[in-house]
Design a protein around this motif. Structure first.
Motif, PDB file in Angstrom:
ATOM      1  N   HIS A  77     -12.896 -51.408  -6.750  1.00 20.00           N
ATOM      2  CA  HIS A  77     -12.602 -50.003  -6.486  1.00 20.00           C
ATOM      3  C   HIS A  77     -13.882 -49.195  -6.575  1.00 20.00           C
ATOM      4  N   SER A  78     -13.823 -48.003  -6.016  1.00 18.31           N
ATOM      5  CA  SER A  78     -14.914 -47.038  -6.162  1.00 18.31           C
ATOM      6  C   SER A  78     -14.302 -45.654  -6.346  1.00 18.31           C
ATOM      7  N   ILE A  79     -14.928 -44.850  -7.187  1.00 18.11           N
ATOM      8  CA  ILE A  79     -14.489 -43.476  -7.430  1.00 18.11           C
ATOM      9  C   ILE A  79     -15.718 -42.575  -7.398  1.00 18.11           C
ATOM     10  N   ILE A 126      -7.073 -49.137   0.417  1.00 18.94           N
ATOM     11  CA  ILE A 126      -6.422 -47.828   0.387  1.00 18.94           C
ATOM     12  C   ILE A 126      -7.505 -46.819   0.008  1.00 18.94           C
ATOM     13  N   TYR A 127      -7.705 -45.830   0.846  1.00 22.07           N
ATOM     14  CA  TYR A 127      -8.692 -44.785   0.567  1.00 22.07           C
ATOM     15  C   TYR A 127      -8.011 -43.423   0.574  1.00 22.07           C
ATOM     16  N   GLN A 176     -12.270 -35.574  -5.130  1.00 24.53           N
ATOM     17  CA  GLN A 176     -12.419 -36.953  -5.576  1.00 24.53           C
ATOM     18  C   GLN A 176     -12.172 -37.869  -4.389  1.00 24.53           C
ATOM     19  N   LYS A 177     -13.007 -38.919  -4.268  1.00 27.71           N
ATOM     20  CA  LYS A 177     -12.815 -39.944  -3.253  1.00 27.71           C
ATOM     21  C   LYS A 177     -12.618 -41.263  -3.968  1.00 27.71           C
ATOM     22  N   ILE A 178     -11.475 -41.909  -3.737  1.00 29.05           N
ATOM     23  CA  ILE A 178     -11.161 -43.155  -4.430  1.00 29.05           C
ATOM     24  C   ILE A 178     -10.721 -44.206  -3.420  1.00 29.05           C
ATOM     25  N   LYS A 179     -11.185 -45.427  -3.658  1.00 27.63           N
ATOM     26  CA  LYS A 179     -10.862 -46.523  -2.759  1.00 27.63           C
ATOM     27  C   LYS A 179     -10.539 -47.767  -3.562  1.00 27.63           C
ATOM     28  N   PHE A 180      -9.383 -48.360  -3.285  1.00 27.52           N
ATOM     29  CA  PHE A 180      -8.992 -49.637  -3.856  1.00 27.52           C
ATOM     30  C   PHE A 180      -9.080 -50.694  -2.755  1.00 27.52           C
ATOM     31  N   VAL A 192       1.127 -49.307  -3.213  1.00 24.32           N
ATOM     32  CA  VAL A 192       0.643 -48.590  -4.384  1.00 24.32           C
ATOM     33  C   VAL A 192      -0.688 -49.178  -4.851  1.00 24.32           C
ATOM     34  N   GLY A 193      -1.620 -48.315  -5.195  1.00 24.31           N
ATOM     35  CA  GLY A 193      -2.872 -48.741  -5.806  1.00 24.31           C
ATOM     36  C   GLY A 193      -3.173 -47.864  -6.997  1.00 24.31           C
ATOM     37  N   PHE A 194      -3.600 -48.470  -8.111  1.00 23.49           N
ATOM     38  CA  PHE A 194      -3.949 -47.686  -9.288  1.00 23.49           C
ATOM     39  C   PHE A 194      -4.799 -48.506 -10.239  1.00 23.49           C
TER      40      PHE A 194
END
Length: 244
Positions: A118-120, A142-143, A127-131, A46-48
């Motif tokens: 992270h990046s959003i 996690i992308y 939406q592209k999100i990476k932790f 999980v990533g958040f």
């Protein structure tokens, strides 16, 4: 209701793997059973984002926003006619030592501290999100790319099973478990159109979970999230009897 922690949880990515139940049994707290979906056990990476974090309704200056990465599995406990569906954390990873110290000291949680980022990137459609988190001098990640539109989870779906567990269980020792309760609404989810997972489960979570290095996720989900509250009171569950 006395609230210990309140925060916004946002962009909650769940990377879900089928896993052999025997791998989880050593981590299973007393008094609960594995919660299965269609006869299968699952574990989730999980990533958040944690935002606007408050402890006992007091904001944490400069430390209230951070990434969390965790590994969790699913359990259930029945009391009379009440079925409590909860989670057990193998490990929770955040970037701030003081926040981890508080959680570990007060509740004997399993927080560790590593650098995270992270990046959003988003527009009106996607939406592209990476932790990312650093373990043994290597960045894990996690992308997810998802649609910005969202929808309610379907009844009896895997995503509803994964997201809707409202209790937490902590293994204090071989005889004692602590139970706590979470409060949040049912989240909407986005359609995932692409993902990439780069996690060394062996380095991060021990050899017990090295099989996940070679396992393809069954499904990857991302939820919008919301404000979340965690109650202060914890119930102790003992092997042979119970008392609060």
């Amino acid at each position: 209701m006395n609230i210990f922690l309140k925060a916004n949880w946002e962009n909650i990515i769940m990377v879900n793997y089928e896993i052999a139940p025997e791998i989880l049994m050593p981590y299973l707290p007393k008094g609960v059973e594995l919660d299965l979906f269609e006869g299968k056990a699952y574990i989730s990476l999980v990533g958040f984002m944690f935002k606007k974090t408050k402890l006992f309704n007091v904001s944490i200056p400069k430390l209230g926003t951070f990434e969390e990465i965790n590994l969790r599995f699913y359990v259930t406990r029945t009391e009379s006619d009440l079925v409590k569906r909860g989670v057990v954390f193998i490990n929770e990873t955040i970037p701030y030592k003081i926040v981890a110290w508080i959680a570990n000291k007060l509740y004997k949680e399993h927080y560790t501290v590593v650098p995270t980022k992270h990046s959003i990137v988003k527009d009106s459609i996607n939406q592209k999100i990476k932790f990312e988190w650093l373990v043994q001098k290597k960045w894990n990640s996690i992308y997810v790319e998802n649609r910005m539109s969202s929808h309610q989870m379907k009844k009896d779906s895997l995503e509803k099973f994964i997201y809707e567990h409202y209790y937490g269980y902590t293994k204090i020792n071989e005889q004692t478990t602590e139970e706590y309760r979470l409060h949040h609404p049912s989240w909407k989810i986005h359609e995932v159109v692409d993902y990439e997972i780069a996690c060394d489960f062996k380095a991060m979570y021990s050899n017990d979970f090295s099989v996940l290095n070679e396992t393809k996720p069954t499904a990857v989900f991302i939820a919008e999230g919301s404000s979340v509250a965690i109650e202060w009171k914890r119930k102790k569950i003992y092997t042979n009897n119970e008392r609060s």
